[in-house]
Design a protein around this motif. Structure first.
Motif, short mmCIF file in Angstrom:
data_model
loop_
_atom_site.label_atom_id
_atom_site.label_comp_id
_atom_site.label_asym_id
_atom_site.label_seq_id
_atom_site.Cartn_x
_atom_site.Cartn_y
_atom_site.Cartn_z
N ARG A 251 0.60 -1.03 -0.12
CA ARG A 251 -0.53 0.05 -0.15
C ARG A 251 1.05 1.28 0.20
NH1 ARG A 251 -3.14 -3.21 3.81
NH2 ARG A 251 -5.43 -3.45 2.39
N ALA A 252 2.09 1.14 0.58
CA ALA A 252 2.79 2.61 0.76
C ALA A 252 3.07 2.57 -0.26
CB ALA A 252 3.64 2.34 1.94
N LYS A 253 3.95 1.63 -1.15
CA LYS A 253 4.42 1.63 -2.64
C LYS A 253 3.61 2.75 -3.38
CE LYS A 253 6.94 -1.46 -5.66
NZ LYS A 253 7.20 -2.92 -6.09
N ALA B 132 3.54 6.17 -5.54
CA ALA B 132 4.16 6.22 -6.77
C ALA B 132 2.34 7.18 -7.32
CB ALA B 132 2.93 4.36 -7.33
N GLN B 133 1.29 6.87 -6.55
CA GLN B 133 0.45 7.96 -6.71
C GLN B 133 0.79 9.08 -6.97
OE1 GLN B 133 -3.08 6.13 -4.62
NE2 GLN B 133 -3.72 4.98 -6.08
N LEU B 134 1.46 9.52 -5.54
CA LEU B 134 2.10 10.73 -4.80
C LEU B 134 3.04 11.61 -5.98
CD1 LEU B 134 1.80 10.83 -1.08
CD2 LEU B 134 0.60 12.16 -2.25
N GLU B 135 4.00 10.78 -6.53
CA GLU B 135 4.26 10.84 -7.68
C GLU B 135 3.84 11.36 -9.04
OE1 GLU B 135 7.64 7.78 -6.85
OE2 GLU B 135 8.24 8.32 -5.77
N GLU B 136 2.92 10.73 -9.33
CA GLU B 136 2.35 10.79 -10.22
C GLU B 136 1.48 11.98 -10.58
OE1 GLU B 136 1.55 10.62 -14.21
OE2 GLU B 136 3.03 9.00 -12.96
N ALA B 137 0.37 12.49 -9.11
CA ALA B 137 0.66 13.06 -8.78
C ALA B 137 0.95 15.28 -9.51
CB ALA B 137 -0.32 13.80 -7.72
#
Length: 119
Positions: A102-104, A108-113
């Motif tokens: 979940r952390a990974k 990844a979602q934060l980096e994409e945002a």
């Protein structure tokens, strides 16, 4: 893995499922195996290792495993491999692995945002 399979296939079997035996050709007791593992780890220059620690590491890695479909092993899979009778003991490994996954995904979602905002 094939090398391990070949070694197991070439190893004499005692009874129906015992591969590791004492110098007397008998299956190890739980305590006897722990003592022998201690000896083997010391001989290998790994005094910090123990059979319990190695088992724990193995279960951690198995719980962390993700197949090509992105799915990991569940608690029953771990139970089949480890021989644990109490699923609660194994649930700790599953929960830790799930938390890492979940952390990974969250990172990844934060980096994409972040990438989307800077474009």
């Amino acid at each position: 893995m094939q090398e391990t399979r070949d070694i197991i296939a070439a190893t004499p079997l005692t009874g129906t499922e015992t591969y590791l035996v004492t110098s007397f050709g008998e299956p190890f007791t739980a305590n006897g195996f722990g003592n022998k593992m201690r000896e083997w780890c010391d001989e290998a220059g790994l005094p910090e290792c123990s059979s319990h620690g190695l088992r724990k590491l193995c279960l951690t890695r198995l719980a962390d495993y993700e197949g090509p479909d992105g799915r990991g092993l569940d608690v029953r899979d771990l139970q089949a491999i480890s021989g644990h009778k109490d699923l609660r003991e194994l649930q700790v490994y599953i929960e830790n692995a799930d938390r890492k996954r979940r952390a990974k995904r969250a990172i990844a979602q934060l980096e994409e945002a972040q990438k989307t905002r800077t474009r």
